[in-house]
Design a protein around this motif. Structure first.
Motif, PDB file in Angstrom:
ATOM      1  N   GLY A  59       0.784  -1.230   0.000  1.00 47.57           N
ATOM      2  CA  GLY A  59       0.000   0.000   0.000  1.00 47.57           C
ATOM      3  C   GLY A  59       0.816   1.281   0.000  1.00 47.57           C
ATOM      4  N   LYS A  60       2.143   1.175   0.061  1.00 43.64           N
ATOM      5  CA  LYS A  60       3.005   2.364  -0.010  1.00 43.64           C
ATOM      6  C   LYS A  60       2.749   3.080  -1.338  1.00 43.64           C
ATOM      7  CE  LYS A  60       7.914   3.494  -0.248  1.00 43.64           C
ATOM      8  NZ  LYS A  60       9.264   2.930  -0.310  1.00 43.64           N
ATOM      9  N   ASP A  61       2.855   4.387  -1.329  1.00 47.45           N
ATOM     10  CA  ASP A  61       2.607   5.206  -2.512  1.00 47.45           C
ATOM     11  C   ASP A  61       3.807   5.145  -3.458  1.00 47.45           C
ATOM     12  OD1 ASP A  61       1.174   6.971  -4.124  1.00 47.45           O
ATOM     13  OD2 ASP A  61       1.915   8.749  -3.072  1.00 47.45           O
ATOM     14  N   ALA A  62       3.613   4.607  -4.654  1.00 52.22           N
ATOM     15  CA  ALA A  62       4.678   4.502  -5.649  1.00 52.22           C
ATOM     16  C   ALA A  62       4.950   5.858  -6.301  1.00 52.22           C
ATOM     17  CB  ALA A  62       4.295   3.482  -6.720  1.00 52.22           C
ATOM     18  N   GLN A  63       6.200   6.078  -6.658  1.00 50.74           N
ATOM     19  CA  GLN A  63       6.619   7.306  -7.326  1.00 50.74           C
ATOM     20  C   GLN A  63       7.396   6.948  -8.595  1.00 50.74           C
ATOM     21  OE1 GLN A  63       5.707  10.424  -6.277  1.00 50.74           O
ATOM     22  NE2 GLN A  63       4.497   9.285  -4.778  1.00 50.74           N
ATOM     23  N   PRO A  64       7.385   7.837  -9.593  1.00 48.77           N
ATOM     24  CA  PRO A  64       8.153   7.581 -10.812  1.00 48.77           C
ATOM     25  C   PRO A  64       9.657   7.606 -10.539  1.00 48.77           C
ATOM     26  CG  PRO A  64       6.491   9.275 -11.184  1.00 48.77           C
ATOM     27  CD  PRO A  64       6.549   9.036  -9.702  1.00 48.77           C
ATOM     28  N   ALA A  65      10.367   6.705 -11.179  1.00 48.52           N
ATOM     29  CA  ALA A  65      11.824   6.711 -11.098  1.00 48.52           C
ATOM     30  C   ALA A  65      12.380   7.886 -11.900  1.00 48.52           C
ATOM     31  CB  ALA A  65      12.387   5.398 -11.638  1.00 48.52           C
ATOM     32  N   THR A  66      13.537   8.350 -11.491  1.00 50.77           N
ATOM     33  CA  THR A  66      14.277   9.398 -12.200  1.00 50.77           C
ATOM     34  C   THR A  66      15.719   8.905 -12.355  1.00 50.77           C
ATOM     35  OG1 THR A  66      15.038  10.534 -10.212  1.00 50.77           O
ATOM     36  CG2 THR A  66      12.870  11.183 -11.091  1.00 50.77           C
ATOM     37  N   ILE A  67      16.545   9.693 -12.991  1.00 54.29           N
ATOM     38  CA  ILE A  67      17.956   9.334 -13.160  1.00 54.29           C
ATOM     39  C   ILE A  67      18.636   9.128 -11.802  1.00 54.29           C
ATOM     40  CG2 ILE A  67      18.855  11.677 -13.336  1.00 54.29           C
ATOM     41  CD1 ILE A  67      19.978   8.580 -15.394  1.00 54.29           C
ATOM     42  N   GLY A  75      24.253   5.320 -16.596  1.00 52.98           N
ATOM     43  CA  GLY A  75      23.538   6.311 -17.398  1.00 52.98           C
ATOM     44  C   GLY A  75      22.122   5.905 -17.758  1.00 52.98           C
ATOM     45  N   TYR A  76      21.720   4.685 -17.396  1.00 59.41           N
ATOM     46  CA  TYR A  76      20.371   4.174 -17.668  1.00 59.41           C
ATOM     47  C   TYR A  76      19.690   3.827 -16.351  1.00 59.41           C
ATOM     48  CZ  TYR A  76      21.869   3.233 -22.498  1.00 59.41           C
ATOM     49  OH  TYR A  76      22.332   3.337 -23.786  1.00 59.41           O
ATOM     50  N   VAL A  77      18.378   4.011 -16.306  1.00 59.97           N
ATOM     51  CA  VAL A  77      17.579   3.505 -15.194  1.00 59.97           C
ATOM     52  C   VAL A  77      16.911   2.236 -15.713  1.00 59.97           C
ATOM     53  CG1 VAL A  77      15.693   3.951 -13.596  1.00 59.97           C
ATOM     54  CG2 VAL A  77      17.182   5.838 -14.314  1.00 59.97           C
ATOM     55  N   ASP A  78      17.379   1.085 -15.219  1.00 57.76           N
ATOM     56  CA  ASP A  78      16.797  -0.170 -15.686  1.00 57.76           C
ATOM     57  C   ASP A  78      15.677  -0.620 -14.748  1.00 57.76           C
ATOM     58  OD1 ASP A  78      18.066  -1.549 -13.525  1.00 57.76           O
ATOM     59  OD2 ASP A  78      19.778  -2.073 -14.769  1.00 57.76           O
ATOM     60  N   LEU A  79      15.018  -1.698 -15.112  1.00 51.26           N
ATOM     61  CA  LEU A  79      13.848  -2.158 -14.366  1.00 51.26           C
ATOM     62  C   LEU A  79      14.123  -2.389 -12.879  1.00 51.26           C
ATOM     63  CD1 LEU A  79      10.857  -2.900 -14.535  1.00 51.26           C
ATOM     64  CD2 LEU A  79      11.539  -5.195 -15.230  1.00 51.26           C
ATOM     65  N   PRO A  80      15.170  -3.138 -12.490  1.00 50.72           N
ATOM     66  CA  PRO A  80      15.414  -3.326 -11.056  1.00 50.72           C
ATOM     67  C   PRO A  80      15.674  -2.019 -10.304  1.00 50.72           C
ATOM     68  CG  PRO A  80      16.604  -4.974 -12.304  1.00 50.72           C
ATOM     69  CD  PRO A  80      16.060  -3.976 -13.299  1.00 50.72           C
ATOM     70  N   GLU A  81      16.272  -1.042 -10.987  1.00 50.58           N
ATOM     71  CA  GLU A  81      16.561   0.235 -10.322  1.00 50.58           C
ATOM     72  C   GLU A  81      15.295   1.045 -10.043  1.00 50.58           C
ATOM     73  OE1 GLU A  81      21.108   1.191 -11.782  1.00 50.58           O
ATOM     74  OE2 GLU A  81      19.484   1.534 -13.218  1.00 50.58           O
ATOM     75  N   THR A  82      14.194   0.745 -10.731  1.00 51.29           N
ATOM     76  CA  THR A  82      12.940   1.473 -10.480  1.00 51.29           C
ATOM     77  C   THR A  82      12.241   0.981  -9.216  1.00 51.29           C
ATOM     78  OG1 THR A  82      11.475  -0.012 -11.740  1.00 51.29           O
ATOM     79  CG2 THR A  82      12.550   1.786 -12.965  1.00 51.29           C
ATOM     80  N   THR A 161      25.327  -3.762 -18.506  1.00 53.28           N
ATOM     81  CA  THR A 161      24.967  -3.409 -17.132  1.00 53.28           C
ATOM     82  C   THR A 161      23.462  -3.260 -16.938  1.00 53.28           C
ATOM     83  OG1 THR A 161      25.307  -1.086 -17.726  1.00 53.28           O
ATOM     84  CG2 THR A 161      27.152  -2.234 -16.638  1.00 53.28           C
ATOM     85  N   ILE A 162      22.705  -3.169 -18.028  1.00 50.54           N
ATOM     86  CA  ILE A 162      21.249  -3.034 -17.922  1.00 50.54           C
ATOM     87  C   ILE A 162      20.655  -4.395 -17.588  1.00 50.54           C
ATOM     88  CG2 ILE A 162      19.102  -2.514 -19.139  1.00 50.54           C
ATOM     89  CD1 ILE A 162      20.623  -0.468 -20.765  1.00 50.54           C
ATOM     90  N   GLN A 163      19.903  -4.412 -16.495  1.00 50.25           N
ATOM     91  CA  GLN A 163      19.252  -5.648 -16.053  1.00 50.25           C
ATOM     92  C   GLN A 163      17.759  -5.580 -16.334  1.00 50.25           C
ATOM     93  OE1 GLN A 163      20.228  -6.817 -12.032  1.00 50.25           O
ATOM     94  NE2 GLN A 163      22.082  -5.573 -12.112  1.00 50.25           N
ATOM     95  N   GLY A 164      17.092  -6.721 -16.209  1.00 47.92           N
ATOM     96  CA  GLY A 164      15.648  -6.717 -16.324  1.00 47.92           C
ATOM     97  C   GLY A 164      15.087  -7.779 -17.227  1.00 47.92           C
TER      98      GLY A 164
END
Length: 185
Positions: A59-67, A75-82, A161-164
């Motif tokens: 129930g925690k409020d989700a927020q959009p990922a940023t850099i 230099g990338y925001v991959d899926l696990p980092e979000t 380095t990009i995972q997901g």
């Protein structure tokens, strides 16, 4: 009673993928149906784009990922980092959201200009039942979710380095390219 939720969708990883996707998502609960409508522009052309809402089962409020979420500094925001700010993938916007089948080839494909429009009406009882089965809650809590658009062409050169990856789907399929916070309209 009709309830409407909206998300203004903005680019994520745009400087790296060479395009800055924008769009809007509308979620309308009307009686016993949920209608999802997503319009996107400036995505990678002729590419299938996985789309979902992400959130926290507690129930925690989700927020959009940023850099700022680029913890490995590639230099990338991959899926696990979000995940720390946005939670987990919850409901897909493919040919059958109510089945909550994430890895499918039934997501929309952009046209040659990077545009696509998705509309799907699903039985609210079915999606709520499946949501409860998976997340132990039958309320979608749309106001606590974020929408992600994923996907770049297989021909795009991406660092290791990009995972997901999800099964047979690699980082080209799962790389987030746009995100928006869902709010009650």
């Amino acid at each position: 009673m009709t309830k409407t939720y909206k998300a203004e969708i903005t680019s994520l990883n745009g400087d790296k993928i060479g395009t800055h996707p924008t769009g809007e998502a509308t979620f309308t609960i009307d009686g016993d149906t949920l209608t999802v409508e997503i319009t996107m522009d400036h995505t990678s052309p002729n590419t299938q784009h996985w789309m979902h809402f992400h959130g926290f089962p507690d129930g925690k409020d989700a927020q959009p990922a940023t850099i700022a979420q680029d913890t490995n500094h590639d230099g990338y925001v991959d899926l696990p980092e979000t995940e720390p700010v946005s939670g987990t993938t919850m409901v897909p916007f493919n040919d059958a959201p109510e089945k909550m089948d994430i890895p499918t080839d039934t997501y929309p494909t952009s046209d040659a200009d990077g545009h696509f429009h998705y509309t799907k009406t699903v039985p609210l009882a079915e999606i709520s039942e499946k949501f409860k089965e998976v997340f132990n809650d039958d309320d979608l809590h749309l106001e606590k979710r974020v929408v992600y658009i994923h996907g770049v062409p297989q021909s795009m050169d991406l660092p290791d380095t990009i995972q997901g990856a999800v099964g047979k789907y690699d980082q080209h399929t799962t790389l987030p390219i746009a995100v928006g916070k869902i709010v009650e309209a």
